[in-house]
Design an enzyme around this catalytic site. Structure first.
Site, PDB file in Angstrom:
ATOM      1  N   ARG A   1     -33.867  56.347  80.681  1.00  0.00           N
ATOM      2  CA  ARG A   1     -35.255  55.864  80.794  1.00  0.00           C
ATOM      3  C   ARG A   1     -35.773  56.206  82.188  1.00  0.00           C
ATOM      4  NH1 ARG A   1     -35.152  50.105  81.489  1.00  0.00           N
ATOM      5  NH2 ARG A   1     -35.875  50.576  83.563  1.00  0.00           N
TER       6      ARG A   1
ATOM      7  N   HIS B   1     -39.136  49.761  82.506  1.00  0.00           N
ATOM      8  CA  HIS B   1     -38.921  49.193  81.169  1.00  0.00           C
ATOM      9  C   HIS B   1     -40.278  49.003  80.467  1.00  0.00           C
ATOM     10  CE1 HIS B   1     -37.563  46.706  77.908  1.00  0.00           C
ATOM     11  NE2 HIS B   1     -38.339  45.720  78.301  1.00  0.00           N
TER      12      HIS B   1
ATOM     13  N   TYR C   1     -33.355  47.349  90.768  1.00  0.00           N
ATOM     14  CA  TYR C   1     -31.983  47.339  90.225  1.00  0.00           C
ATOM     15  C   TYR C   1     -31.328  48.722  90.124  1.00  0.00           C
ATOM     16  CZ  TYR C   1     -34.797  48.195  86.011  1.00  0.00           C
ATOM     17  OH  TYR C   1     -35.707  48.691  85.113  1.00  0.00           O
TER      18      TYR C   1
END
Ligand SMILES: Cc1ncc(C[n+]2csc(CCOP(=O)(O)OP(=O)(O)O)c2C)c(N)n1
Ligand SMILES: [Mg+2]
Length: 361
Positions: free
Chosen positions: A256, A260, A269
């Site tokens: 990805r 998100h 993160y």
């Protein structure tokens, strides 16, 4: 728009490199991947401008989405999740319908009832997704089971992420499909994260496709950034299902590249270095290099194509913004044939609220 209108015809005869598709089909795949990328990028900008409320981009996962849909037949039913621009567009959803849904206006086929980027359209055999993870897998199994009983020549396919494979809903659906050899395809985009949780923090299995063996079904691990590999794996899964050999679990290994959703910051993160190295495996870049090797593509054509798609996307989103929003009453439609008393009360309350807002303005 179709590929023909941009003279996307091969400029040189194809060399003898083996490909499962014709030059025209390869260029169509490329067009669909780029339109998905540009639509996502444009929607993310529109969100930053405060024009849309929410969006789920599929940047980086175009090969997985486009390649798999391209292997289906129009009679097959698709059960997508919330990350599906490439799925909707590869199913030939026009950009108008696509952005009417994102804006939730009165011309949206879902009447603004769904969250943005939850595309569905019964005329394209796409079931409108709901956000809870993997709840749609059992629906896909049920529809395929009914088709099997009626001896209809069709399959269903459901899309979900790596995180979804840790859910109870995944287990229930895949188990049932395995027992009854249901003609369905479970398509997992392993994009390495479930929001901020990396795959190794939610399952001890390093190869998600292995999960298939626990259900007695075929599991296939495919390079999800290779559009042709995805196409072939899905095509085989479809044939397997139609032969009566049961469902397939496909794990498309991808990444990805974006957030998100519009309410996520991946820098919290994961590091820049990780992202930068993932961009080097960008499926679009990779496919354009392949097309160039075949003599089908060059930089100049690429620029012309991207400019045209940007224009089309901008026009679609601008037009969608001009279309009025549905009236408040539409919130109460399409659930009950006869509205129950408590909904009638809520409808009246909603009408009063809207009227009072209008008075203030
Ligand atoms: C049943 C359920 N639990 C939690 C959530 C919140 N949630 C939304 S997306 C997501 C992560 C899903 O990750 P993955 O399955 O890998 O799909 P991806 O978003 O990476 O495509 C979670 C936990 C949800 N939508 N549904
Ligand atoms: Mg994921």
């Amino acid at each position: 728009m179709n590929a023909g209108s941009l003279s996307l015809t091969p400029s040189k005869p194809r060399p003898a490199v083996s490909s499962p598709l014709t030059g025209k089909q390869l260029l169509r795949l490329y067009y669909l991947m780029i339109v998905s990328r540009i639509a996502d990028e444009r929607a993310l900008i529109a969100h930053k401008q405060g024009r849309i409320g929410f969006y789920v981009p599929a940047v980086g996962e175009e090969a997985a989405e486009v390649g798999s849909v391209f292997a289906l037949s129009p009679e097959d039913w698709i059960f997508p999740d919330y990350r599906g621009s490439g799925i909707a567009l590869a199913r030939e959803m026009p950009l108008k319908i696509f952005f009417d849904q994102v804006l939730g206006n009165i011309e949206d086929v879902l009447k603004g009832h769904s969250m943005p980027s939850h595309w569905g359209d019964s005329s394209l055999n796409i079931v409108a997704p709901s956000s809870p993870i993997c709840t749609h897998l059992s629906h896909a199994v049920g529809v395929a089971w009914a088709a099997m009983m009626k001896r209809e020549k069709m399959v269903t396919i459901s899309y979900f992420g790596d995180g979804g494979t840790s859910s109870g809903e995944f287990h229930g659906a895949v188990n049932l499909a395995g027992v009854f050899k249901i003609p369905t395809i479970f398509f997992c985009r392993n994009n390495q994260y479930a929001i901020s949780v990396p795959v190794d923090r939610q399952t001890a299995v390093t190869n998600l496709a292995e999960k298939a063996s626990a259900y007695g079904i075929t599991g296939v691990r495919v390079d999800g950034n290779d559009v042709l590999a995805v196409y072939l794996a899905t095509k085989e899964a479809r044939q397997r299902a139609l032969r009566g050999d049961g469902p397939t679990f496909i794990e498309a290994v991808t990444y990805r590249l974006g957030p998100h959703t519009t309410i996520d910051d991946p820098m919290k993160y994961r590091g820049k270095t990780e992202e930068e190295s993932a961009w080097k495996r960008d499926p679009i870049l990779r496919f354009s290099e392949y097309l160039t090797t075949l003599g089908l593509w060059d930089m100049e054509k690429d620029q012309v194509l991207r400019n045209k798609i940007k224009e089309d996307v901008n026009l679609a989103i601008t037009n969608a913004k001009e279309v009025p929003k549905p009236e408040i009453d539409s919130l109460f439609e399409d659930v009950y044939s006869t509205s129950p008393w408590h909904l009638d009360e809520q409808r009246m309350e909603a009408r009063r609220f809207v009227a009072s807002k209008r008075q203030i303005q």
